[in-house]
Write a protein that holds these residues in place. Structure first.
Motif, short mmCIF file in Angstrom:
data_model
loop_
_atom_site.label_atom_id
_atom_site.label_comp_id
_atom_site.label_asym_id
_atom_site.label_seq_id
_atom_site.Cartn_x
_atom_site.Cartn_y
_atom_site.Cartn_z
N UNK A 20 96.40 72.97 -14.73
CA UNK A 20 97.47 73.03 -13.73
C UNK A 20 98.24 71.72 -13.67
N UNK A 21 97.51 70.61 -13.71
CA UNK A 21 98.17 69.30 -13.65
C UNK A 21 99.04 69.08 -14.89
N UNK A 22 98.54 69.58 -16.04
CA UNK A 22 99.34 69.41 -17.25
C UNK A 22 100.68 70.13 -17.08
N UNK A 23 100.64 71.30 -16.48
CA UNK A 23 101.87 72.07 -16.29
C UNK A 23 102.77 71.47 -15.20
N UNK A 24 102.20 70.53 -14.45
CA UNK A 24 103.00 69.82 -13.43
C UNK A 24 103.47 68.47 -13.94
N UNK A 183 100.81 79.35 -2.82
CA UNK A 183 99.44 79.83 -3.03
C UNK A 183 99.53 80.93 -4.08
N UNK A 184 98.75 80.81 -5.15
CA UNK A 184 98.77 81.81 -6.21
C UNK A 184 97.56 82.71 -6.07
N UNK A 185 97.80 84.01 -6.20
CA UNK A 185 96.70 84.97 -6.06
C UNK A 185 96.29 85.48 -7.43
N UNK A 186 95.02 85.30 -7.75
CA UNK A 186 94.51 85.76 -9.04
C UNK A 186 93.51 86.88 -8.84
N UNK A 197 105.12 77.38 -11.94
CA UNK A 197 104.76 77.17 -13.35
C UNK A 197 103.36 76.54 -13.54
N UNK A 198 102.87 75.82 -12.54
CA UNK A 198 101.56 75.16 -12.68
C UNK A 198 100.45 76.18 -12.89
N UNK A 199 100.62 77.39 -12.34
CA UNK A 199 99.53 78.36 -12.39
C UNK A 199 100.00 79.74 -12.85
N UNK A 200 101.19 79.79 -13.41
CA UNK A 200 101.81 81.08 -13.77
C UNK A 200 100.92 81.91 -14.70
N UNK A 201 100.16 81.21 -15.56
CA UNK A 201 99.32 81.93 -16.54
C UNK A 201 98.09 82.55 -15.90
#
Ligand code: AGP
Length: 612
Positions: A20-24, A183-186, A197-201
């Protein structure tokens, strides 16, 4: 600016947080850290510099655990150092906090807490937050949530925080006020992050937290309340872009990828805003009658978005009878702009989170103005606080240097100007049809410029090495000169100055010598501007200046005056800036590559400037 991530699930938290940090990373940072709940303790690792340094620390000393928080820090209070890196802890190490924003009253809180026996390790404003929460718990707060509520109410300033409690292992807390947080829901796992984008995947939907809301994020559910403790029903929304949109897709950098995306994005915007019957549709936010009565527009923005606003002003003043001004949001908010409720305020922003632009919106609303935002990010603060929005729909822009957002903002201004013109009968339907037909030629022209990138690369490599460069343009292309110079300085670190060519004789001509590259935007026009630009070029030539022209394909004459020419296809005068700037984006790109800089993450810069 700082990036926040958090994870709660059944996977090992550390790699998820690092990913996540890499994507940020694109947001800009100078140190990074994570904290993980591990066998009844919160353990952390922090390191200055690039994320790779933190990864190395984690390889040597791994962290086990399935919930955690992470942070990339862009230093404000205290130099980039291990001790100033987040997460920060309470004295008893039972609370860990990551934070984006600025706590304005941190000094007084720190004094108060020091008086109560708290010991501070860092120079940051953030460190008061875990200590405040600890103090609230000591003084009898009924639960971690109650302690967070009480503590946050004491803060003045802006924050997006992620909080981990040693003694409440089944939750990660987060809250926001004035800084972005989602907040991302998985699937059986949940996340917090500064942006999608930090957690889109990893997520299927997203909850956009509002200012003044706090969330307790559990593995299988999210509970939200306000600072006053009122329950808020979570409102998950689908994410409108794909994980590949936030990847490099085979390009050497995000910036190069984003430059290449422009023809497609511009075509899509034309398709989106022009209906099948050929009329422009800007959505229901502001009614046609509003535009009929409108007599003043104020555009506010920062950086590249400000240059798009300058273009918007020139175009709207040219095509409509409305007086239009553009101002830097950071100036606008502290001057006395004499705005009345009849003024339409147009904030322009890629991120929708730029602090000064947001503050300008709030002022405009206080004055009773309508606000029509031009923005790229759904769910952003600007989108939520404006009366209407024209989305640039570029997908995530990861490269710190804005490219595709800029040309998309220009396209939106072209469409908006023609829309207003139509409503007010400033132009006939036939004339508007003519403009639109020529606007449709722009994406292909941009494509042509990109196809020509090898020529641009050779020219950039020839001229990249001096300490400085000058960019000149007139009328519609004066903002292009400013934007070309900004791109160059941002990513190649070469000092570059954009100037209105007519101003040359009033000062900058003193700089001209055989080693200063002077980039002259001199595409053909139907008015006298082209001739005037040629005269300015001759003045540079007479002083042995090193001239590089952006010129219209087929303009052979200009070769005689210049060292190099970046040819672009001919489009209508008003639309030349959308095409010309792409040549300058590529010129800056290849100059930066020749100078060996970190193009996607230039030093000291942040993608989203969420503090003043
Ligand atoms: C552009 O290349 C810059 N990095 C910067 O000037 C940017 O345009 C500015 O900070 C405004 O950002 P925004 O569009 O997200 O509001």
């Amino acid at each position: 600016m700082c990036g926040v991530v958090g994870y709660i699930g059944s996977k090992s938290a550390a790699p998820v947080l690092i990913d996540g940090l890499r994507r940020l990373e694109y947001r800009g940072y100078d140190s990074a850290g994570i904290a993980v709940l591990s066998e009844g303790r919160i353990l952390s690792r922090k390191e200055t510099g690039r994320l790779a340094n933190l990864e190395k620390v984690l390889t040597d000393a791994p962290l086990q655990g399935t919930r955690g928080i992470g942070h990339t820090r862009w230093a404000t209070h205290g130099a980039p150092s291990q001790v100033n890196s987040h997460p920060h802890f309470s004295s008893d190490e039972a609370v860990a906090v990551v934070h984006n924003g600025i706590i304005e009253n941190y000094a007084e809180l720190r004094d108060e807490l020091t008086g109560k026996g708290h010991h501070f390790l860092s120079e940051t404003d953030t460190e008061v937050i875990p200590h405040l929460i600890e103090q609230e718990l000591k003084e009898g707060a009924a639960s971690p949530l109650a302690a967070v509520l009480h503590a946050l109410k004491r803060l003045r300033g802006a924050y997006a925080v992620g909080i981990l409690f040693r003694d409440e292992p089944d939750a990660v807390y987060c809250a926001r006020l004035g800084s972005p947080l989602i907040i991302g829901l998985g699937d059986g796992e949940n996340f917090i992050a500064s942006d999608v984008p930090a957690i889109i995947n990893r997520i299927s939907s997203v909850i956009y937290l509002n200012d003044g809301e706090i969330a307790r994020v559990r593995q299988d559910r999210v509970e939200i309340c306000t600072l006053e403790g009122a329950t808020v029903e979570p409102d998950p929304q689908a994410v409108s872009f794909h994980s590949e949109d936030a990847e490099c897709a085979g390009f050497e950098t995000f910036m190069l990828k984003e430059i290449h995306e422009q023809p497609r994005i511009l075509r899509a915007l034309l398709g989106q805003y022009i209906s099948a019957d050929g009329s422009i549709d800007i959505g229901p936010g502001l009614k046609p009658d509003y535009f009929r009565k409108l007599n003043r527009i104020m555009i506010v923005a920062c950086g590249t978005a400000y240059h798009a606003g300058m273009y918007g002003k020139l175009l709207m003043e040219n095509l409509t009878g409305i007086a239009v001004e553009t101002d830097l949001a950071s100036e606008f908010r502290y001057r006395d702009p004499k705005i009345d409720p009849g003024t339409l305020v147009i904030p322009v922003s890629q991120s929708g989170e730029t602090a000064d632009t947001l503050a300008s919106i709030r002022m405009a609303k206080d004055w009773g103005c309508r606000v029509l935002a031009i923005c790229n990010v759904e769910g952003s603060s600007m989108v939520r606080e404006s009366d209407a929005v024209l989305f640039t729909n570029c997908g995530p822009e990861i490269g710190v240097a804005s490219t595709k957002a800029y040309t998309a903002q220009q396209m939106i201004f072209a469409l908006l100007a023609l829309y207003i013109t139509g409503i007010r009968n400033d132009l006939t339907p036939e004339q508007i049809k003519g403009y639109l037909s020529e606007l449709h030629e722009v994406p292909d022209a941009v494509h042509y410029v990109i196809q020509n990138k090898e020529t641009i690369r050779k020219i950039a490599e020839k001229h990249h090495d001096g300490p400085s460069s000058l960019y000149m343009g007139r009328k519609f292309n004066y903002p292009t000169a400013l934007e070309g110079a900004l791109k160059n300085k941002e990513i190649s670190y070469q000092h570059a100055e954009g100037y209105a060519a007519g101003e040359m004789k009033h000062g900058p001509i003193a700089l001209i010598n055989e080693s200063l590259p002077v980039i002259c935007i001199c595409t053909k026009t139907s008015d006298e501007v082209y001739e005037k630009m040629l005269s300015n070029i001759k003045e540079v030539e007479a002083r042995n200046g090193r001239i590089i022209a952006v010129a219209t394909e087929g303009d052979i004459e200009i070769r005689k005056l210049t060292q190099d020419v970046l040819y672009v296809p001919e489009v209508r005068d008003e639309f030349t800036p959308i095409v010309n700037v792409v040549a300058l984006q590529l010129m800056a790109y290849y100059a930066a590559r020749a100078r060996g800089t970190d193009i996607d993450k230039p030093r000291n810069l942040a993608k989203s400037v969420t503090v003043e």
